[in-house]
Design an enzyme around this catalytic site. Structure first.
Site, short mmCIF file in Angstrom:
data_model
loop_
_atom_site.label_atom_id
_atom_site.label_comp_id
_atom_site.label_asym_id
_atom_site.label_seq_id
_atom_site.Cartn_x
_atom_site.Cartn_y
_atom_site.Cartn_z
CE LYS A 172 -1.98 4.79 7.28
NZ LYS A 172 -2.93 5.66 7.31
CD GLU A 190 -11.59 5.65 4.82
OE1 GLU A 190 -11.32 4.98 4.95
OE2 GLU A 190 -11.66 6.71 4.16
NE ARG A 214 -2.82 1.04 3.30
CZ ARG A 214 -3.85 1.39 4.87
NH1 ARG A 214 -4.82 0.74 4.68
NH2 ARG A 214 -2.89 1.42 5.80
N1 PMP Z 1 -9.57 5.04 7.09
C1 PMP Z 1 -8.34 5.31 6.86
C2 PMP Z 1 -8.85 6.50 6.66
C3 PMP Z 1 -7.48 5.33 8.24
O1 PMP Z 1 -6.88 6.44 8.04
C4 PMP Z 1 -7.04 3.97 8.78
C5 PMP Z 1 -5.59 4.01 9.01
N2 PMP Z 1 -4.81 3.36 8.20
C6 PMP Z 1 -7.94 2.73 7.76
C7 PMP Z 1 -9.63 3.67 7.50
C8 PMP Z 1 -7.43 1.40 8.66
O2 PMP Z 1 -6.96 0.78 7.52
P1 PMP Z 1 -5.76 -0.56 8.32
O3 PMP Z 1 -6.28 -1.02 8.54
O4 PMP Z 1 -5.14 -0.28 7.29
O5 PMP Z 1 -5.00 0.56 9.43
#
Ligand code: PMP
Length: 285
Positions: free
Chosen positions: A151, A184, A52
């Site tokens: 990200k 989300e 990622r």
């Molecule tokens: N959505 C957002 C906007 C985030 O910042 C995160 C945390 N990184 C997640 C979802 C969850 O992702 P992950 O399970 O890969 O930590």
């Protein structure tokens, strides 16, 4: 000994770990990052996080100046030097020092930073009793403008949503997309259980494809729970039997109130609790 921070192959005491004020990571949020966990000395889903990170970097034309093998070693060394076996790892790659203009071509030296620290989860009580969240007015970034799949260091969209949530007394907040569909939370993905099936917004809803989200979908299939990635509305949440959030830092955390509506019977539901327990077993095994 002070916490040791990795910057471009060297370790610095936390107080001396510094980046230039001309770094475009600071000036423009121009860079990418990952938040990763380590359990019992093993980095959880490292390959997925590195994928990622490299994909986010590719999408913003940022070349990460070290290889995946070197990044893996940097992460492991940072954990080792700080004697951390169970912790949280933050990997940051900035565009590097440039001029005051936007032009990234004037940045020649991307900065690679690795921070390993002890994790502070949500308070234990919330895992037992569940979280209250609210929908906020801040819309999730439109994917055609800035894809939520990247990200990036530009988290202002999420921060504005977080502030609104905090003002409403909630430590996590739900964001909708431009169509009014559920996207989300500010740092977590969202799931519902309805009639025994697990529902979560698809990637097209404009979300970060969470790594914990993938793990939890696999765990659900393992226990025979059907998983559907489908567009969801607030109404779907209000009438859900169960609701929970997932994220690397939060892991799996139940939600019992959304916009002052009680979800299910107001306590973490059976499928949520089963998934929490399986997630715990997987990470602590
Ligand atoms: N959505 C957002 C906007 C985030 O910042 C995160 C945390 N990184 C997640 C979802 C969850 O992702 P992950 O399970 O890969 O930590």
């Amino acid at each position: 000994m002070a916490l040791q921070i990795y910057i471009n192959g060297e370790f610095y005491d936390k107080a001396d770990a510094k980046i230039s004020v001309y770094d475009h990571g600071l000036l423009y949020g121009d860079g990418v990052f990952e938040g990763i966990r380590s359990y019992g000395g093993k980095v959880f889903r490292l390959a997925e996080h590195l994928n990622r990170l490299w994909e986010s970097a590719k999408a913003i034309w940022l070349e990460i100046p070290i290889s995946r093998e070197e990044m893996t070693k940097a992460i492991q060394d940072t954990l080792a030097v700080n004697n951390i076996t169970d912790g949280y790892i933050r990997v940051v790659v900035t565009r590097g020092v440039g001029s005051l203009g936007l032009d990234p071509n004037r940045c020649s030296d991307p900065q690679v930073i690795v921070i390993a620290d002890r994790i502070s989860l949500y308070p234990e009580e919330l895992y037992q009793k569940g979280l209250k969240i609210v929908t906020v007015s801040v819309m999730r970034n439109h994917a055609a403008a800035l894809s939520p799949r990247i990200k990036s260091l530009n988290y202002l969209n999420n921060i504005l949503a977080k502030i609104e949530g905090l003002q409403a007394g909630c430590i996590e907040a739900l964001m909708l997309n431009h169509k009014g569909e559920v996207a989300e939370c500010t740092g977590d993905n969202i799931f519902l259980i309805r009639k025994g099936r697990l529902l979560t917004p698809p990637q097209e809803a404009g979300i970060l494809e969470g790594i914990t989200r993938d793990v939890v979908m696999d765990l659900a299939r393992e226990i025979g729970v059907a998983v559907l990635e489908v567009p969801l509305t607030k109404h779907d949440i209000y009438i859900a039997d169960e609701c929970f959030l997932t994220g690397s830092a939060a892991e799996v955390v139940p939600v019992v109130t959304v916009d002052c509506r009680t979800i299910g019977d107001g306590a973490p539901g059976p499928i949520t609790r089963e998934l929490m327990s399986r997630f715990h077993a997987l990470t602590r095994s």
